[in-house]
Design a protein around this motif. Structure first.
Motif, PDB file in Angstrom:
ATOM      1  N   ILE A 225     -23.854  -3.978   4.480  1.00 55.06           N
ATOM      2  CA  ILE A 225     -24.543  -4.106   5.761  1.00 55.06           C
ATOM      3  C   ILE A 225     -23.777  -5.100   6.643  1.00 55.06           C
ATOM      4  O   ILE A 225     -23.520  -6.215   6.231  1.00 55.06           O
ATOM      5  CB  ILE A 225     -25.967  -4.662   5.557  1.00 55.06           C
ATOM      6  N   THR A 226     -23.466  -4.673   7.848  1.00 57.09           N
ATOM      7  CA  THR A 226     -22.800  -5.591   8.782  1.00 57.09           C
ATOM      8  C   THR A 226     -23.828  -6.081   9.811  1.00 57.09           C
ATOM      9  O   THR A 226     -25.020  -5.858   9.640  1.00 57.09           O
ATOM     10  CB  THR A 226     -21.642  -4.872   9.508  1.00 57.09           C
ATOM     11  N   ASP A 227     -23.357  -6.754  10.834  1.00 55.71           N
ATOM     12  CA  ASP A 227     -24.263  -7.238  11.875  1.00 55.71           C
ATOM     13  C   ASP A 227     -24.986  -6.044  12.513  1.00 55.71           C
ATOM     14  O   ASP A 227     -24.363  -5.206  13.170  1.00 55.71           O
ATOM     15  CB  ASP A 227     -23.413  -7.990  12.923  1.00 55.71           C
ATOM     16  N   PRO A 228     -26.302  -5.959  12.336  1.00 53.60           N
ATOM     17  CA  PRO A 228     -27.033  -4.777  12.821  1.00 53.60           C
ATOM     18  C   PRO A 228     -27.037  -4.667  14.352  1.00 53.60           C
ATOM     19  O   PRO A 228     -27.232  -3.583  14.898  1.00 53.60           O
ATOM     20  CB  PRO A 228     -28.452  -4.975  12.278  1.00 53.60           C
ATOM     21  N   ALA A 229     -26.769  -5.774  15.033  1.00 58.40           N
ATOM     22  CA  ALA A 229     -26.787  -5.745  16.498  1.00 58.40           C
ATOM     23  C   ALA A 229     -25.471  -5.222  17.068  1.00 58.40           C
ATOM     24  O   ALA A 229     -25.314  -5.042  18.269  1.00 58.40           O
ATOM     25  CB  ALA A 229     -27.071  -7.152  17.044  1.00 58.40           C
ATOM     26  N   ARG A 230     -24.513  -5.003  16.161  1.00 55.97           N
ATOM     27  CA  ARG A 230     -23.191  -4.586  16.636  1.00 55.97           C
ATOM     28  C   ARG A 230     -23.073  -3.078  16.498  1.00 55.97           C
ATOM     29  O   ARG A 230     -22.910  -2.550  15.394  1.00 55.97           O
ATOM     30  CB  ARG A 230     -22.129  -5.283  15.785  1.00 55.97           C
ATOM     31  N   ILE A 231     -23.153  -2.387  17.586  1.00 54.46           N
ATOM     32  CA  ILE A 231     -23.160  -0.933  17.513  1.00 54.46           C
ATOM     33  C   ILE A 231     -21.803  -0.361  17.885  1.00 54.46           C
ATOM     34  O   ILE A 231     -21.252   0.480  17.191  1.00 54.46           O
ATOM     35  CB  ILE A 231     -24.289  -0.360  18.394  1.00 54.46           C
ATOM     36  N   VAL A 241     -24.582 -13.305  10.099  1.00 53.37           N
ATOM     37  CA  VAL A 241     -25.630 -12.429   9.564  1.00 53.37           C
ATOM     38  C   VAL A 241     -25.030 -11.225   8.834  1.00 53.37           C
ATOM     39  O   VAL A 241     -25.745 -10.285   8.496  1.00 53.37           O
ATOM     40  CB  VAL A 241     -26.595 -11.922  10.668  1.00 53.37           C
ATOM     41  N   CYS A 242     -23.733 -11.275   8.584  1.00 56.08           N
ATOM     42  CA  CYS A 242     -23.056 -10.102   8.032  1.00 56.08           C
ATOM     43  C   CYS A 242     -22.620 -10.339   6.576  1.00 56.08           C
ATOM     44  O   CYS A 242     -21.961 -11.333   6.279  1.00 56.08           O
ATOM     45  CB  CYS A 242     -21.834  -9.807   8.897  1.00 56.08           C
ATOM     46  N   SER A 243     -22.995  -9.427   5.674  1.00 51.52           N
ATOM     47  CA  SER A 243     -22.628  -9.603   4.249  1.00 51.52           C
ATOM     48  C   SER A 243     -21.123  -9.549   4.044  1.00 51.52           C
ATOM     49  O   SER A 243     -20.578 -10.224   3.173  1.00 51.52           O
ATOM     50  CB  SER A 243     -23.225  -8.522   3.356  1.00 51.52           C
ATOM     51  N   VAL A 244     -20.455  -8.715   4.843  1.00 55.39           N
ATOM     52  CA  VAL A 244     -19.003  -8.595   4.696  1.00 55.39           C
ATOM     53  C   VAL A 244     -18.362  -9.966   4.940  1.00 55.39           C
ATOM     54  O   VAL A 244     -17.479 -10.403   4.200  1.00 55.39           O
ATOM     55  CB  VAL A 244     -18.440  -7.555   5.695  1.00 55.39           C
ATOM     56  N   TYR A 245     -18.868 -10.644   5.950  1.00 54.46           N
ATOM     57  CA  TYR A 245     -18.315 -11.956   6.262  1.00 54.46           C
ATOM     58  C   TYR A 245     -18.573 -12.952   5.125  1.00 54.46           C
ATOM     59  O   TYR A 245     -17.709 -13.757   4.782  1.00 54.46           O
ATOM     60  CB  TYR A 245     -18.899 -12.476   7.583  1.00 54.46           C
ATOM     61  N   ASP A 246     -19.765 -12.866   4.528  1.00 59.25           N
ATOM     62  CA  ASP A 246     -20.074 -13.725   3.371  1.00 59.25           C
ATOM     63  C   ASP A 246     -19.016 -13.577   2.287  1.00 59.25           C
ATOM     64  O   ASP A 246     -18.593 -14.556   1.670  1.00 59.25           O
ATOM     65  CB  ASP A 246     -21.427 -13.327   2.766  1.00 59.25           C
ATOM     66  N   LYS A 262     -12.214 -13.134  15.683  1.00 59.13           N
ATOM     67  CA  LYS A 262     -12.052 -11.773  16.185  1.00 59.13           C
ATOM     68  C   LYS A 262     -13.370 -11.021  16.229  1.00 59.13           C
ATOM     69  O   LYS A 262     -13.604 -10.208  17.116  1.00 59.13           O
ATOM     70  CB  LYS A 262     -11.043 -11.020  15.320  1.00 59.13           C
ATOM     71  N   CYS A 263     -14.220 -11.277  15.248  1.00 58.46           N
ATOM     72  CA  CYS A 263     -15.529 -10.621  15.230  1.00 58.46           C
ATOM     73  C   CYS A 263     -16.360 -11.082  16.421  1.00 58.46           C
ATOM     74  O   CYS A 263     -16.915 -10.282  17.161  1.00 58.46           O
ATOM     75  CB  CYS A 263     -16.226 -10.929  13.914  1.00 58.46           C
ATOM     76  N   ARG A 264     -16.397 -12.383  16.638  1.00 57.56           N
ATOM     77  CA  ARG A 264     -17.187 -12.928  17.745  1.00 57.56           C
ATOM     78  C   ARG A 264     -16.667 -12.454  19.103  1.00 57.56           C
ATOM     79  O   ARG A 264     -17.420 -12.327  20.054  1.00 57.56           O
ATOM     80  CB  ARG A 264     -17.161 -14.462  17.724  1.00 57.56           C
ATOM     81  N   GLN A 267     -12.808  -8.310  18.785  1.00 57.52           N
ATOM     82  CA  GLN A 267     -11.397  -7.907  18.693  1.00 57.52           C
ATOM     83  C   GLN A 267     -11.075  -7.200  17.383  1.00 57.52           C
ATOM     84  O   GLN A 267      -9.936  -6.840  17.124  1.00 57.52           O
ATOM     85  CB  GLN A 267     -10.490  -9.147  18.822  1.00 57.52           C
ATOM     86  N   ILE A 268     -12.055  -7.081  16.540  1.00 61.76           N
ATOM     87  CA  ILE A 268     -11.835  -6.349  15.290  1.00 61.76           C
ATOM     88  C   ILE A 268     -13.066  -5.481  15.032  1.00 61.76           C
ATOM     89  O   ILE A 268     -14.202  -5.894  15.315  1.00 61.76           O
ATOM     90  CB  ILE A 268     -11.577  -7.320  14.107  1.00 61.76           C
ATOM     91  N   GLY A 269     -12.817  -4.272  14.535  1.00 61.48           N
ATOM     92  CA  GLY A 269     -13.936  -3.385  14.227  1.00 61.48           C
ATOM     93  C   GLY A 269     -14.392  -3.601  12.795  1.00 61.48           C
ATOM     94  O   GLY A 269     -13.641  -4.105  11.954  1.00 61.48           O
ATOM     95  N   CYS A 270     -15.626  -3.213  12.505  1.00 65.86           N
ATOM     96  CA  CYS A 270     -16.160  -3.427  11.162  1.00 65.86           C
ATOM     97  C   CYS A 270     -15.402  -2.611  10.113  1.00 65.86           C
ATOM     98  O   CYS A 270     -15.265  -3.047   8.972  1.00 65.86           O
ATOM     99  CB  CYS A 270     -17.648  -3.082  11.128  1.00 65.86           C
ATOM    100  N   VAL A 271     -14.909  -1.447  10.503  1.00 61.63           N
ATOM    101  CA  VAL A 271     -14.188  -0.622   9.529  1.00 61.63           C
ATOM    102  C   VAL A 271     -12.916  -1.341   9.081  1.00 61.63           C
ATOM    103  O   VAL A 271     -12.642  -1.490   7.891  1.00 61.63           O
ATOM    104  CB  VAL A 271     -13.849   0.764  10.125  1.00 61.63           C
ATOM    105  N   LYS A 272     -12.196  -1.844  10.052  1.00 61.83           N
ATOM    106  CA  LYS A 272     -10.961  -2.589   9.749  1.00 61.83           C
ATOM    107  C   LYS A 272     -11.283  -3.839   8.914  1.00 61.83           C
ATOM    108  O   LYS A 272     -10.610  -4.170   7.932  1.00 61.83           O
ATOM    109  CB  LYS A 272     -10.298  -2.983  11.087  1.00 61.83           C
ATOM    110  N   CYS A 273     -12.349  -4.499   9.339  1.00 64.75           N
ATOM    111  CA  CYS A 273     -12.758  -5.734   8.678  1.00 64.75           C
ATOM    112  C   CYS A 273     -13.083  -5.468   7.205  1.00 64.75           C
ATOM    113  O   CYS A 273     -12.722  -6.237   6.313  1.00 64.75           O
ATOM    114  CB  CYS A 273     -13.970  -6.285   9.419  1.00 64.75           C
ATOM    115  N   LYS A 274     -13.736  -4.331   6.963  1.00 70.66           N
ATOM    116  CA  LYS A 274     -14.064  -3.962   5.578  1.00 70.66           C
ATOM    117  C   LYS A 274     -12.809  -3.592   4.790  1.00 70.66           C
ATOM    118  O   LYS A 274     -12.715  -3.883   3.596  1.00 70.66           O
ATOM    119  CB  LYS A 274     -15.041  -2.794   5.572  1.00 70.66           C
TER     120      LYS A 274
HETATM  121 FE1  SF4 Z   1     -19.139  -8.227   9.828  1.00 72.77          FE
HETATM  122 FE2  SF4 Z   1     -16.546  -7.990  10.028  1.00 72.77          FE
HETATM  123 FE3  SF4 Z   1     -18.148  -6.365  11.397  1.00 72.77          FE
HETATM  124 FE4  SF4 Z   1     -17.942  -8.900  12.062  1.00 72.77          FE
HETATM  125  S1  SF4 Z   1     -16.317  -7.398  12.149  1.00 72.77           S
HETATM  126  S2  SF4 Z   1     -19.853  -7.760  11.873  1.00 72.77           S
HETATM  127  S3  SF4 Z   1     -17.675  -9.883  10.075  1.00 72.77           S
HETATM  128  S4  SF4 Z   1     -17.932  -6.460   9.197  1.00 72.77           S
END
Ligand code: SF4
Ligand code: TRP
Length: 331
Positions: A225-231, A241-246, A262-264, A267-274
């Motif tokens: 689960i990532t940040d639910p507010a990020r669509i 609030v993101c498990s991936v970040y944890d 980059k997340c804030r 500048q990075i998408g969740c797919v790349k981040c994962k």
């Molecule tokens: Fe989580 Fe990474 Fe997506 Fe940010 S970019 S919400 S840290 S998965």
């Protein structure tokens, strides 16, 4: 064994199932480090497993073997430490009985871990005689090797406190100081959550195992689960609030700052981040997994290591128990 090593460490794990990354970070990495400074005894606590999992003793046997392979793969070194199986050293039960005789029932009935286990309806039926004595057997494990230091997590502190009380009572009753009051080496780790953001637990099915294969790592990270507010990618994220970040905080130490920024800033998408996390987990897990597979495929090697560990544990156990009985004038 290096004679310059300071104290004696004993710790154990119950062989009740596959170990996950949480167990690895919690106990195992700590054990691996302790080997350098202490004379270490690491115990497969299979009697402790039987008290609650008595319906499947053959599973306990299987998990014991599996756990030994994982310990070895994770860096427990049989040249440095004594790795043994509790049920192979009969002195554990003998000392358990002696300590049971001097432990007031009230101490056990009031033990918070016991009360919690009873209130947990999901647990196997543990209303049996042995389970009430769980902390006494643990005290026997520790006292038997005259261990002065016990690496444990916070959940085990009541058992360690009870061990000290039982040891003090023994020494007081028999006017001796032969038994050693152990102190804890508290394992402080950031709790690793499950892939669903809840507590990591086998019963929730949200674990990543220490020996997880590459495909599963990928699949499990994908499901996080990532940040639910990020669509959309252009939405700014909230890493806290993101498990991936944890997980990044633990497994991506080098780039975690960068990921946060980059997340804030979107500048990075969740797919790349994962993908980055998957890669880092794979890097951490794959060497352990390879060694684990090696030991699973060579059980005769593991059995030989355990046999040697049992032999060394026996030497200490026999000697110490003899001295305890002498101190009791019950030799
Ligand atoms: Fe989580 Fe990474 Fe997506 Fe940010 S970019 S919400 S840290 S998965
Ligand atoms: N009760 C411990 C646990 O569940 C396992 C254990 C058995 C142990 N004997 C021990 C831990 C002796 C430390 C010392 O984690």
């Amino acid at each position: 064994m290096n004679e310059r090593k300071k104290g004696i460490v004993l710790s154990g794990m119950r062989p009740t199932g596959r170990l996950h990354l949480g167990n690895f970070l919690g106990a195992l990495t700590n054990w691996v480090d302790l080997q350098e400074k202490y004379r270490c005894y690491f115990e497969i606590a299979d009697w402790h497993a039987l008290m609650s999992n008595y319906e499947n003793p053959e599973m306990i046997r299987e998990h014991s073997m599996d756990m030994a392979c994982i310990w070895l793969a994770a860096g427990i070194d049989p040249e440095k430490s004594v790795l043994f199986r509790q049920s192979d050293i009969p002195e554990h039960l003998e000392l358990y009985f002696i300590l049971s005789s001097i432990t007031p029932l009230g101490w056990l009935e009031r033990c918070p871990t016991y009360k919690e286990a009873l209130s947990n309806i999901e647990s196997n039926d543990i209303r049996n005689h042995a389970f009430l004595g769980y902390p006494v057997l643990q005290a026997a494990d520790i006292a038997l090797y005259r261990a002065d230091s016990v690496p444990v997590g916070k959940d085990q502190l009541p058992h360690l406190e009870m061990t000290r009380e039982i040891v003090r009572r023994f020494n007081h009753l028999y006017s001796t100081d032969i038994m050693v009051e152990p102190k804890e080496i508290l394992t402080v780790v950031k709790k690793l959550k499950g892939v669903d953001g809840k507590k990591m637990s086998k019963s929730y099915g949200n674990t990543i195992f220490i020996t997880e294969n590459s495909e599963n790592i990928k699949r499990k990270v994908k499901s996080m689960i990532t940040d639910p507010a990020r669509i959309k990618i252009s939405d700014r994220g909230h890493p806290d609030v993101c498990s991936v970040y944890d997980y990044h905080k633990i497994f991506s130490k080098k780039c975690v700052k960068d990921i946060e920024k980059k997340c804030r800033n979107a500048q990075i998408g969740c797919v790349k981040c994962k993908d980055i996390l998957t890669e880092n987990l794979e890097k951490k897990i794959s060497p352990i997994r390879e060694k684990y597979i090696y030991y699973r495929e060579n059980p005769q090697k593991v059995n030989k290591i355990l046999k040697e560990g049992n032999r060394r544990a026996s030497i200490a156990a026999e000697k110490n128990l003899r001295e305890f009985r002498k101190a009791m004038k019950y030799a």
